[in-house]
Motif scaffolding. Structure first.
Motif, PDB file in Angstrom:
ATOM      1  N   TYR A   1      18.570   1.921  12.374  1.00 17.85           N
ATOM      2  CA  TYR A   1      17.195   2.375  12.539  1.00 17.85           C
ATOM      3  C   TYR A   1      16.778   3.217  11.340  1.00 17.85           C
ATOM      4  O   TYR A   1      15.697   3.029  10.770  1.00 17.85           O
ATOM      5  N   ASN A   2      17.674   4.140  10.976  1.00 16.08           N
ATOM      6  CA  ASN A   2      17.381   4.975   9.806  1.00 16.08           C
ATOM      7  C   ASN A   2      17.262   4.116   8.546  1.00 16.08           C
ATOM      8  O   ASN A   2      16.394   4.365   7.682  1.00 16.08           O
ATOM      9  N   LEU A   3      18.122   3.151   8.427  1.00 15.94           N
ATOM     10  CA  LEU A   3      18.062   2.258   7.272  1.00 15.94           C
ATOM     11  C   LEU A   3      16.737   1.504   7.271  1.00 15.94           C
ATOM     12  O   LEU A   3      16.100   1.371   6.222  1.00 15.94           O
ATOM     13  N   GLN A   4      16.365   1.036   8.434  1.00 16.75           N
ATOM     14  CA  GLN A   4      15.095   0.330   8.555  1.00 16.75           C
ATOM     15  C   GLN A   4      13.950   1.260   8.191  1.00 16.75           C
ATOM     16  O   GLN A   4      13.023   0.866   7.466  1.00 16.75           O
ATOM     17  N   GLU A   5      14.052   2.462   8.668  1.00 21.45           N
ATOM     18  CA  GLU A   5      13.038   3.461   8.336  1.00 21.45           C
ATOM     19  C   GLU A   5      13.042   3.724   6.827  1.00 21.45           C
ATOM     20  O   GLU A   5      11.978   3.866   6.205  1.00 21.45           O
ATOM     21  N   SER A   6      14.250   3.779   6.315  1.00 22.54           N
ATOM     22  CA  SER A   6      14.361   4.014   4.865  1.00 22.54           C
ATOM     23  C   SER A   6      13.742   2.862   4.104  1.00 22.54           C
ATOM     24  O   SER A   6      13.027   3.061   3.107  1.00 22.54           O
ATOM     25  N   TYR A   7      13.969   1.629   4.545  1.00 21.17           N
ATOM     26  CA  TYR A   7      13.368   0.466   3.906  1.00 21.17           C
ATOM     27  C   TYR A   7      11.846   0.545   4.005  1.00 21.17           C
ATOM     28  O   TYR A   7      11.132   0.246   3.036  1.00 21.17           O
ATOM     29  N   THR A   8      11.419   0.949   5.184  1.00 24.66           N
ATOM     30  CA  THR A   8       9.979   1.075   5.364  1.00 24.66           C
ATOM     31  C   THR A   8       9.423   2.131   4.418  1.00 24.66           C
ATOM     32  O   THR A   8       8.391   1.917   3.757  1.00 24.66           O
ATOM     33  N   GLN A   9      10.092   3.234   4.316  1.00 26.45           N
ATOM     34  CA  GLN A   9       9.627   4.293   3.409  1.00 26.45           C
ATOM     35  C   GLN A   9       9.750   3.844   1.961  1.00 26.45           C
ATOM     36  O   GLN A   9       8.859   4.145   1.137  1.00 26.45           O
ATOM     37  N   ILE A  10      10.815   3.083   1.678  1.00 28.20           N
ATOM     38  CA  ILE A  10      10.971   2.577   0.307  1.00 28.20           C
ATOM     39  C   ILE A  10       9.833   1.631   0.002  1.00 28.20           C
ATOM     40  O   ILE A  10       9.244   1.678  -1.090  1.00 28.20           O
ATOM     41  N   GLU A  11       9.497   0.777   0.938  1.00 27.51           N
ATOM     42  CA  GLU A  11       8.389  -0.152   0.725  1.00 27.51           C
ATOM     43  C   GLU A  11       7.088   0.632   0.549  1.00 27.51           C
ATOM     44  O   GLU A  11       6.264   0.322  -0.323  1.00 27.51           O
ATOM     45  N   TYR A  12       6.927   1.646   1.355  1.00 22.15           N
ATOM     46  CA  TYR A  12       5.736   2.460   1.243  1.00 22.15           C
ATOM     47  C   TYR A  12       5.703   3.137  -0.124  1.00 22.15           C
ATOM     48  O   TYR A  12       4.675   3.162  -0.807  1.00 22.15           O
ATOM     49  N   LEU A  13       6.881   3.680  -0.489  1.00 15.36           N
ATOM     50  CA  LEU A  13       6.969   4.315  -1.798  1.00 15.36           C
ATOM     51  C   LEU A  13       6.759   3.285  -2.898  1.00 15.36           C
ATOM     52  O   LEU A  13       6.080   3.567  -3.900  1.00 15.36           O
ATOM     53  N   ASP A  14       7.325   2.124  -2.728  1.00 13.80           N
ATOM     54  CA  ASP A  14       7.116   1.056  -3.708  1.00 13.80           C
ATOM     55  C   ASP A  14       5.632   0.716  -3.802  1.00 13.80           C
ATOM     56  O   ASP A  14       5.096   0.525  -4.905  1.00 13.80           O
ATOM     57  N   SER A  15       5.047   0.626  -2.638  1.00 10.95           N
ATOM     58  CA  SER A  15       3.618   0.325  -2.641  1.00 10.95           C
ATOM     59  C   SER A  15       2.841   1.459  -3.304  1.00 10.95           C
ATOM     60  O   SER A  15       1.889   1.213  -4.063  1.00 10.95           O
ATOM     61  N   LEU A  16       3.266   2.688  -3.034  1.00 11.91           N
ATOM     62  CA  LEU A  16       2.610   3.829  -3.669  1.00 11.91           C
ATOM     63  C   LEU A  16       2.843   3.808  -5.179  1.00 11.91           C
ATOM     64  O   LEU A  16       1.919   4.083  -5.964  1.00 11.91           O
ATOM     65  N   ILE A  17       4.072   3.484  -5.539  1.00 11.13           N
ATOM     66  CA  ILE A  17       4.388   3.422  -6.965  1.00 11.13           C
ATOM     67  C   ILE A  17       3.570   2.310  -7.601  1.00 11.13           C
ATOM     68  O   ILE A  17       2.989   2.486  -8.688  1.00 11.13           O
ATOM     69  N   PHE A  18       3.522   1.185  -6.934  1.00  8.43           N
ATOM     70  CA  PHE A  18       2.740   0.078  -7.477  1.00  8.43           C
ATOM     71  C   PHE A  18       1.268   0.473  -7.598  1.00  8.43           C
ATOM     72  O   PHE A  18       0.619   0.227  -8.617  1.00  8.43           O
ATOM     73  N   THR A  19       0.786   1.094  -6.539  1.00 10.03           N
ATOM     74  CA  THR A  19      -0.596   1.536  -6.561  1.00 10.03           C
ATOM     75  C   THR A  19      -0.779   2.592  -7.644  1.00 10.03           C
ATOM     76  O   THR A  19      -1.784   2.565  -8.371  1.00 10.03           O
TER      77      THR A  19
ATOM     78  N   LYS B   1       0.899   2.897 -10.374  1.00 11.24           N
ATOM     79  CA  LYS B   1       0.973   2.212 -11.661  1.00 11.24           C
ATOM     80  C   LYS B   1      -0.359   1.524 -11.925  1.00 11.24           C
ATOM     81  O   LYS B   1      -0.848   1.538 -13.067  1.00 11.24           O
ATOM     82  N   LYS B   2      -0.886   0.903 -10.917  1.00 14.12           N
ATOM     83  CA  LYS B   2      -2.163   0.215 -11.112  1.00 14.12           C
ATOM     84  C   LYS B   2      -3.230   1.246 -11.445  1.00 14.12           C
ATOM     85  O   LYS B   2      -4.061   1.022 -12.327  1.00 14.12           O
ATOM     86  N   LEU B   3      -3.223   2.304 -10.719  1.00 11.37           N
ATOM     87  CA  LEU B   3      -4.225   3.325 -10.959  1.00 11.37           C
ATOM     88  C   LEU B   3      -3.988   3.936 -12.340  1.00 11.37           C
ATOM     89  O   LEU B   3      -4.966   4.253 -13.061  1.00 11.37           O
ATOM     90  N   THR B   4      -2.774   4.089 -12.688  1.00  6.83           N
ATOM     91  CA  THR B   4      -2.491   4.638 -14.015  1.00  6.83           C
ATOM     92  C   THR B   4      -2.976   3.636 -15.049  1.00  6.83           C
ATOM     93  O   THR B   4      -3.541   4.057 -16.065  1.00  6.83           O
ATOM     94  N   LYS B   5      -2.744   2.404 -14.888  1.00 10.71           N
ATOM     95  CA  LYS B   5      -3.227   1.405 -15.827  1.00 10.71           C
ATOM     96  C   LYS B   5      -4.742   1.419 -15.839  1.00 10.71           C
ATOM     97  O   LYS B   5      -5.347   1.303 -16.912  1.00 10.71           O
ATOM     98  N   ILE B   6      -5.265   1.476 -14.731  1.00  7.08           N
ATOM     99  CA  ILE B   6      -6.725   1.473 -14.671  1.00  7.08           C
ATOM    100  C   ILE B   6      -7.207   2.782 -15.312  1.00  7.08           C
ATOM    101  O   ILE B   6      -8.177   2.771 -16.071  1.00  7.08           O
TER     102      ILE B   6
END
Length: 178
Positions: free
Chosen positions: A149-167, A169-174
């Protein structure tokens, strides 16, 4: 006392007064008729005595026959007693053997009973150990589920963080492009 006391006394006195083969010339003190009666009675008495002797001989023969039968019975009884004593000795020997076997089997049963008790204790100990392992396994499963469960949560948070990082990066590029 004697029935023919006078006759016996005369015959004794006559026999004592004469020698063998000599005729006695003593006058008889009794009459001839009385002598004949005495002779007849003596013959009757002798016949009765002869009958008694024959009866006694028959009785003795019968007693001897009975004695032989009784001796045969006694012989067979003694033989039977010896056979029974032999049988009793054999039975006593067999009983002693049986008692020895029973004693040995009783000791073996006691030993097997002790072994069974020890085996039951080992089984109980093994069951306790198994129960603890099952509990530990259950605990481990719960921890694994929690970790998953924690791992799943961690994956979810990683995805969220990845999405935040991606966002980001996009915002930084923009933002840099502007």
């Amino acid at each position: 006392m004697f029935k023919f006391q006078k006759l016996i006394l005369i015959s004794i006195l006559t026999g004592c007064a004469t020698t063998a083969g000599e005729n006695s010339e003593l006058p008889l003190l009794v009459e001839e008729e009385v002598v004949e009666n005495i002779i007849v009675e003596s013959n009757n008495y002798l016949n009765a005595m002869d009958s008694i002797i024959v009866f006694a001989d028959n009785a003795l023969a019968s007693i001897k026959e009975e004695e032989k039968k009784e001796q045969k019975k006694l012989y067979y009884l003694q033989k039977t007693i010896k056979d029974e004593e032999l049988l009793i000795a054999t039975l006593e020997s067999q009983l002693a053997t049986r008692d020895s076997i029973i004693k040995d089997q009783s000791q073996e049963i006691k030993s097997l009973s002790r072994d069974l008790i020890l085996s039951q204790e080992k089984i109980e100990n093994t069951e306790d150990i198994l129960q603890r392992h099952i509990q530990e396994y259950s605990t481990l499963l719960e921890k694994i589920e929690y970790l998953e469960y924690n791992l799943q949560e961690s994956y979810t948070q990683i995805e969220y963080l990845d999405s935040l990082i991606f966002t980001s990066k996009k915002l930084t590029k923009i933002y840099e492009s502007n």
